[in-house]
Scaffold this motif. Structure first.
Motif, PDB file in Angstrom:
ATOM      1  N   ALA A 206      -8.149  48.436   0.737  1.00 57.12           N
ATOM      2  CA  ALA A 206      -8.144  48.121  -0.468  1.00 57.12           C
ATOM      3  C   ALA A 206      -6.392  47.310  -0.219  1.00 57.12           C
ATOM      4  O   ALA A 206      -5.490  46.097  -0.295  1.00 57.12           O
ATOM      5  N   MET A 210      -4.085  44.100  -0.503  1.00 58.81           N
ATOM      6  CA  MET A 210      -3.023  43.823  -1.402  1.00 58.81           C
ATOM      7  C   MET A 210      -1.189  43.667  -1.004  1.00 58.81           C
ATOM      8  O   MET A 210      -0.617  43.079  -1.362  1.00 58.81           O
ATOM      9  N   ALA A 216      -1.831  40.391  -5.711  1.00 59.17           N
ATOM     10  CA  ALA A 216      -2.929  41.076  -6.023  1.00 59.17           C
ATOM     11  C   ALA A 216      -3.368  42.522  -6.973  1.00 59.17           C
ATOM     12  O   ALA A 216      -3.334  42.609  -7.905  1.00 59.17           O
ATOM     13  N   LEU A 217      -1.832  42.987  -6.738  1.00 59.15           N
ATOM     14  CA  LEU A 217      -1.628  44.471  -7.305  1.00 59.15           C
ATOM     15  C   LEU A 217      -1.593  44.105  -8.444  1.00 59.15           C
ATOM     16  O   LEU A 217      -2.213  45.130  -9.662  1.00 59.15           O
ATOM     17  N   ARG A 220      -4.726  43.657 -10.632  1.00 57.59           N
ATOM     18  CA  ARG A 220      -5.759  44.536 -10.731  1.00 57.59           C
ATOM     19  C   ARG A 220      -5.360  45.235 -11.814  1.00 57.59           C
ATOM     20  O   ARG A 220      -5.819  45.780 -12.769  1.00 57.59           O
ATOM     21  N   GLN A 223      -6.721  43.931 -14.761  1.00 63.79           N
ATOM     22  CA  GLN A 223      -8.234  44.308 -15.110  1.00 63.79           C
ATOM     23  C   GLN A 223      -8.637  45.415 -15.900  1.00 63.79           C
ATOM     24  O   GLN A 223      -9.053  45.684 -16.452  1.00 63.79           O
ATOM     25  N   THR A 224      -7.532  46.703 -15.230  1.00 63.37           N
ATOM     26  CA  THR A 224      -7.396  47.475 -15.743  1.00 63.37           C
ATOM     27  C   THR A 224      -6.968  47.996 -17.192  1.00 63.37           C
ATOM     28  O   THR A 224      -7.685  48.538 -17.914  1.00 63.37           O
TER      29      THR A 224
END
Length: 339
Positions: A206, A210, A216-217, A220, A223-224
């Motif tokens: 992953a 990324m 993308a990081l 993410r 999303q967390t």
């Protein structure tokens, strides 16, 4: 006369009835009858149903042919690995030869019970604790063979033998519990380590994906944050990354090239050559020389010697220039006017 005859007939009938009642026997379906005439065994074994024996001459003994379930009392013993245990069992047997069960042994039930106890104690001494706990099928077969060998001559067939329970001391139970707990913990650690290894491989893949897309990081991370804030029962402290600020700044402003900072280049003073003055024309000093002549030299006068000549004045030590100072650009002398 008639009365005496009637009394004799009644007495005869009564005696016949009593004789018939004493001679009549009923053998049940699950039984067999062994007849002993004057203490001697008759060859024929009476089957189920109605049968007659001679009262006072023959004696009928009924033998149960059903399977008998007999518990074996618990036996204390020491295993081959020196562990004190208490084992009880149950035995299933039946009579296959009624005449041998009556003639060959006094009480076949008691004989089978004593043989089972002796065989069970012998099996305990020949086995390990692990075999008693986990390998009971083999022990059951060995115990059945040990009991069945002498029981065949008694007309008894051993159908099955089962070890019911194995009682251990409390200290042994605690030791086995600790051993089982340690084994469980070992397997849990191995499984956890394997899971960490697989997770690390997936995380490495992953991260590799990324790294090609920095956004993308950030996605993410968002999303967390959404997943944590969904419960609404805790305070969320979100560290704001600098990379996100740079990403937003690049999204709002066009891409500009940053100016390259140039290091100052130290210039060495250039020695200037002054043309010699012409004959008959006065020499005009340069601008830098005029400025040097106009400024008076600080400091006390040099002491004179006894001969009247002045002693050489020591030059002052050079003052180091500051690290960020730019060297002064030497002034160019003006060209001399030519007539």
């Amino acid at each position: 006369m008639v009365q005496e005859l009637v009394i004799a007939i009644v007495a005869a009938v009564s005696a016949g009835a009593l004789y018939t009642a004493a001679a009549a026997k009923v053998v049940k379906q699950y039984e067999r009858g062994v007849v002993l005439r004057l203490g001697r065994l008759r060859n024929d074994v009476r089957g189920p149903g109605f049968t007659m024996v001679l009262p006072g001459v023959e004696r009928l003994r009924k033998v149960n042919m059903q399977i008998v379930t007999m518990p074996v009392p618990a036996q204390d013993g020491i295993t081959r690995d020196n562990v004190t245990v208490r084992v009880d069992a149950v035995i299933y047997f039946k009579v296959v030869d009624a005449a041998s069960a009556v003639i060959q042994v006094e009480d076949y039930r008691f004989a089978v019970s004593q043989m089972a106890q002796t065989s069970l104690r012998s099996i305990i001494g020949k086995s390990d604790l692990d075999d008693l706990l986990s390998n009971r099928e083999k022990l059951n077969q060995g115990l059945e063979l040990m009991i069945d060998s002498p029981a065949v001559g008694w007309g008894v067939q051993i159908d099955r033998v089962e070890i019911k329970d194995v009682s251990l001391p409390e200290t042994m139970k605690r030791s086995m519990a600790r051993q089982a707990e340690a084994d469980r913990e070992r397997r849990a650690r191995v499984i956890n380590a394997d899971a960490e290894l697989q997770a690390s491989k997936k995380l490495a893949e992953a991260a590799k994906e990324m790294s090609s897309q920095p956004a993308a990081l950030q996605l993410r991370l968002l999303q967390t944050v959404v997943a944590v804030a969904a419960e609404k029962n805790s305070t969320l402290v979100l560290p704001f990354p600098v990379e996100l600020l740079r990403f937003l700044e690049r999204a709002q402003q066009p891409v500009q090239q940053q100016p390259v900072q140039q290091q100052p280049v130290q210039q060495q003073p250039v020695q200037q050559q002054v043309a010699p003055p012409q004959t008959g024309q006065p020499q005009r000093p340069a601008q830098g020389q005029r400025a040097a002549q106009a400024q008076p030299r600080p400091g006390p006068r040099p002491p004179q010697t006894s001969s009247g000549a002045s002693a050489p004045t020591p030059s002052p030590p050079p003052v180091p220039a500051p690290p960020n100072a730019v060297p002064a650009r030497p002034s160019r002398p003006k060209p001399l006017a030519r007539h």
